[in-house]
Design a protein around this motif. Structure first.
Motif, PDB file in Angstrom:
ATOM      1  N   LEU A 152       0.825  -1.204   0.000  1.00  0.00           N
ATOM      2  CA  LEU A 152       0.000   0.000   0.000  1.00  0.00           C
ATOM      3  C   LEU A 152       0.852   1.243   0.000  1.00  0.00           C
ATOM      4  O   LEU A 152       1.943   1.250   0.564  1.00  0.00           O
ATOM      5  N   PRO A 153       0.333   2.303  -0.607  1.00  0.00           N
ATOM      6  CA  PRO A 153       1.133   3.523  -0.677  1.00  0.00           C
ATOM      7  C   PRO A 153       1.175   4.226   0.669  1.00  0.00           C
ATOM      8  O   PRO A 153       0.180   4.275   1.371  1.00  0.00           O
ATOM      9  N   GLY A 169     -12.469  -0.959   1.116  1.00  0.00           N
ATOM     10  CA  GLY A 169     -13.494  -0.691   2.119  1.00  0.00           C
ATOM     11  C   GLY A 169     -13.034  -0.728   3.558  1.00  0.00           C
ATOM     12  O   GLY A 169     -13.854  -0.608   4.474  1.00  0.00           O
ATOM     13  N   HIS A 170     -11.742  -0.904   3.792  1.00  0.00           N
ATOM     14  CA  HIS A 170     -11.259  -0.937   5.167  1.00  0.00           C
ATOM     15  C   HIS A 170     -10.091   0.019   5.340  1.00  0.00           C
ATOM     16  O   HIS A 170      -9.356   0.296   4.393  1.00  0.00           O
ATOM     17  N   PRO A 171      -9.930   0.520   6.600  1.00  0.00           N
ATOM     18  CA  PRO A 171      -8.768   1.374   6.830  1.00  0.00           C
ATOM     19  C   PRO A 171      -7.477   0.561   6.671  1.00  0.00           C
ATOM     20  O   PRO A 171      -7.512  -0.668   6.766  1.00  0.00           O
ATOM     21  N   TYR A 172      -6.369   1.247   6.419  1.00  0.00           N
ATOM     22  CA  TYR A 172      -5.127   0.503   6.280  1.00  0.00           C
ATOM     23  C   TYR A 172      -3.960   1.261   6.872  1.00  0.00           C
ATOM     24  O   TYR A 172      -4.035   2.460   7.122  1.00  0.00           O
ATOM     25  N   ALA A 199      -1.066   2.629  18.143  1.00  0.00           N
ATOM     26  CA  ALA A 199      -1.964   3.786  18.040  1.00  0.00           C
ATOM     27  C   ALA A 199      -3.084   3.483  17.052  1.00  0.00           C
ATOM     28  O   ALA A 199      -4.253   3.805  17.294  1.00  0.00           O
ATOM     29  N   CYS A 200      -2.713   2.845  15.939  1.00  0.00           N
ATOM     30  CA  CYS A 200      -3.701   2.516  14.911  1.00  0.00           C
ATOM     31  C   CYS A 200      -4.727   1.537  15.445  1.00  0.00           C
ATOM     32  O   CYS A 200      -5.936   1.687  15.242  1.00  0.00           O
ATOM     33  N   ILE A 201      -4.252   0.516  16.159  1.00  0.00           N
ATOM     34  CA  ILE A 201      -5.151  -0.485  16.719  1.00  0.00           C
ATOM     35  C   ILE A 201      -6.126   0.175  17.695  1.00  0.00           C
ATOM     36  O   ILE A 201      -7.334  -0.035  17.644  1.00  0.00           O
TER      37      ILE A 201
END
Lengths: 125, 366
Positions: A88-89, A102-105, A117-119
Motif C-alpha cells: 500500500l502507498p 473498504g477498510h482502513p489501512y 496507536a492505529c489499533i
C-alpha cells in the motif's frame, strides 16, 4: 482489564513474530498470528479476536478474499479490520479517510508505536 | 501548340500556291510553244487554251475552296487536339497533386502510427518495469517492516539504555525510513504507466496539496500567497499524480527557506508562441506553436540554486539535503510524471532571489 485480542493474518513468519512480541510486551494485547490466509476464518472462530490485522499479498490467498470469508460469518461482520501491508502507498500527509477495499489501512514498515496507536483508534470506533 | 500548326498551315498554303501556279503557268508555256511551232491553229489553240484555262481556273477555284475547307478543318482538328492535350495535361497535373497530398497524408498517418506504436512499446515497458518495481518494493518493504518491529522490541527491552545505544536506535530507525523512502520513490518513478488523465481544476489540486502539507507549513511557519487565475480552464492531468508533483515542489520550496518565509503559488493561462524546448511543429513536440497552456508557478524566497549544480537537479538520487534524509528522488519523479503528461517543467533562479518552479500543462488534446 482483559487483554485485547488481535488476530494478525500475514505469511511473513519473522514479521508476525515481531508484531506478536511487541504487542504482547505492552501487556495490553494477546496476539494470534495466522500464516495461512485460507485458514483465517477458522482461526478467527477459535480465537474470537477483537480486531483483525490483514496482510494483502499472501501466497495462498489474497487479503481481500480472506476478509470476504471472515465476513461471511455473522459473528465477525462488525469486527474492526485494518489492512497492514507493504503493497500500500504511504503518502505524505496521509488522510484519515484512506481506505483500501473498504477498510482502513496502515502501510508497512511501521513502528510498534504507530501500530498500537492505529489499533487503539480502530478499536474505539 | 500554335506554332507547329501555323507552320503546317503556312506550308500547306505554300504548296497549294505552288501547285496552282504550276498548273496554270506550265500549260501556258506549252501552249505558247505549240503555237509557235504551228502544232495547232491559233483559233483552235485559243479555244483549247481558253477552255483549258477556264477549266483550270474552275478546278483551281474549287480546289482552293475545298482545300481551304479541308485545311481549316485540319487546322481546327489540330487546335482541338491541342486543347484536349492541354486539358489532359492539366488533369494529369491535378492527379499528380492529389497523389502527392495522398502520399503526404499517408506519410503523416504512418508517422502517427509509428508514434503510437512507440508509445505503446514504451507503455508496455513501463508497465513491466512498474510491475517489477511494485514487486520489488513489496519484497523490500517486508524485511524493512520486520527490522522496524525488531528495533522497537529491542529498544523497549533495554531498561536504561546508554546514550550511545539510544543514539544507535535513532540512527537505525532513520536508516529504515530512508530505505523505505527510496523504495517508495522508485515505485513512484516506475509506476507512471497507468496515468489516468482527466480535465481537472488545477487551483483545486493545488489547494488539496496545501491541505495535505498543512502540518509541514505550520511547522516552518511558511506564509502562503495565492495568485490564482479565477475560473482557470481545466487542464488534462491525473489528479493524484499532479497532486504528488505539487506536494513535491511545495515541499522543496518549504525546505529552501528559513522559517517564516513566503511561498507564492500562481496559476495562469499562457500562449506558447515561440518555438523552443517542448514547443514546436513536429508531432513529437509536446506543444504546438500558438497553443495555450496552463502555467503553475511555485516560488520560494530561499537562497536559489547554485549555477554549477543546476543541470543536475533532475538527476535521480541527486540531493542537497542528504543529511536531513533527502533521497534525491523527488525532482526526478516530478520530471518523469510531467513528461508522461506531455507537459514541461523549468526550475530557475529568480532575479530577486529564490527559485521558481514553472510547470506547463496541456489544456486540450492535440
Amino acid at each position: 482489564m482483559a487483554k485485547k485480542k488481535i488476530l494478525l493474518v500475514d505469511d511473513e513468519e519473522a514479521f508476525g513474530r515481531m508484531v506478536k512480541m511487541n504487542l504482547e510486551k505492552t501487556g495490553d494485547f494477546e496476539v494470534r498470528v495466522e500464516q495461512m490466509a485460507s485458514r483465517s476464518l477458522q482461526t478467527a472462530q477459535e480465537f474470537k479476536p477483537d480486531l483483525i490485522l490483514m496482510d494483502i499479498m499472501m501466497r495462498d490467498l489474497a487479503g481481500p478474499a480472506a476478509v470476504q470469508q471472515i465476513r461471511s460469518d455473522p459473528r465477525f461482520q462488525n469486527t474492526p479490520l485494518v489492512y497492514l501491508s507493504a503493497a500500500l502507498p504511504k503518502k505524505e500527509g496521509q488522510e484519515e479517510k484512506d481506505t483500501f477495499a473498504g477498510h482502513p489501512y496502515i502501510a508497512k514498515p511501521v513502528t510498534a508505536e504507530e501500530l498500537i496507536a492505529c489499533i487503539e483508534k480502530h478499536m474505539r470506533t | 501548340m500554335d506554332k507547329p500548326i501555323e507552320k503546317l498551315r503556312a506550308e500547306a498554303l505554300r504548296q497549294f500556291h505552288v501547285a496552282f501556279g504550276l498548273m496554270t503557268i506550265i500549260p501556258l508555256f506549252i501552249c505558247v510553244y505549240l503555237v509557235t511551232v504551228k502544232f495547232f491553229s491559233i483559233e483552235i489553240l485559243v479555244g483549247i487554251n481558253g477552255a483549258y484555262i477556264l477549266l483550270g481556273i474552275a478546278i483551281a477555284l474549287l480546289g482552293l475552296l475545298y482545300g481551304r475547307g479541308v485545311i481549316r478543318k485540319v487546322v481546327q482538328r489540330l487546335v482541338e487536339a491541342g486543347a484536349e492535350l492541354d486539358k489532359l495535361l492539366r488533369e494529369q497535373a491535378t492527379l499528380i497533386e492529389a497523389l502527392k497530398s495522398e502520399i503526404s497524408d499517408k506519410e503523416l498517418a504512418q508517422e502517427r502510427l509509428k508514434e503510437t506504436q512507440d508509445q505503446l512499446v514504451r507503455a508496455a515497458k513501463m508497465q513491466s518495469v512498474g510491475q517489477l518495481a511494485a514487486g520489488t518494493a513489496h519484497e523490500v518493504k517486508n524485511p524493512l517492516a520486520t527490522l522496524m518491529m525488531g528495533l522497537d522490541f529491542l529498544e523497549n527491552s533495554i531498561k536504561e539504555p546508554h546514550k550511545e545505544i539510544q543514539g544507535m536506535f535513532v540512527d537505525m530507525r532513520a536508516a529504515i525510513r530512508k530505505a523505505d523512502g527510496i523504495v517508495r520513490g522508485l515505485l513512484d518513478y516506475a509506476s507512471s504507466a497507468d496515468l489516468k488523465v482527466q480535465p481537472e481544476d488545477l487551483n483545486a489540486v493545488i489547494e488539496d496539496a496545501l491541505l495535505l502539507l498543512k502540518n509541514e507549513l505550520d511547522k516552518y511557519e511558511i506564509r502562503v500567497r495565492r495568485d490564482f487565475q479565477e475560473k482557470l480552464p481545466p487542464a488534462l492531468v491525473d489528479r493524484n499524480r499532479m497532486q504528488q508533483v505539487f506536494i513535491n515542489l511545495i515541499t522543496n520550496g518549504i525546505h529552501a527557506m528559513p522559517p517564516g518565509g513566503e511561498l507564492v503559488l500562481r496559476t495562469s493561462i499562457i500562449t506558447l508562441d515561440r518555438v523552443g524546448g517542448v514547443v514546436g511543429r513536429r508531432s513529437a513536440d509536446h506543444f504546438a506553436v500558438g497553443e495555450p497552456a496552463a502555467l503553475v508557478q511555485i516560488e520560494d524566497a530561499g537562497r536559489g540554486i547554485d549555477k554549477d549544480i543546476m543541470d543536475r537537479i533532475f538527476d535521480p538520487f541527486f540531493t542537497t539535503r542528504r543529511e536531513e534524509g533527502g533521497t534525491g528522488l523527488g525532482l526526478s519523479v516530478v520530471k518523469n510524471l510531467i513528461d508522461m503528461h506531455r507537459g514541461d517543467i523549468r526550475i530557475r533562479n529568480k532575479a530577486e532571489g529564490g527559485v521558481t518552479a514553472e510547470v506547463l500543462l496541456k489544456l486540450k488534446r492535440r
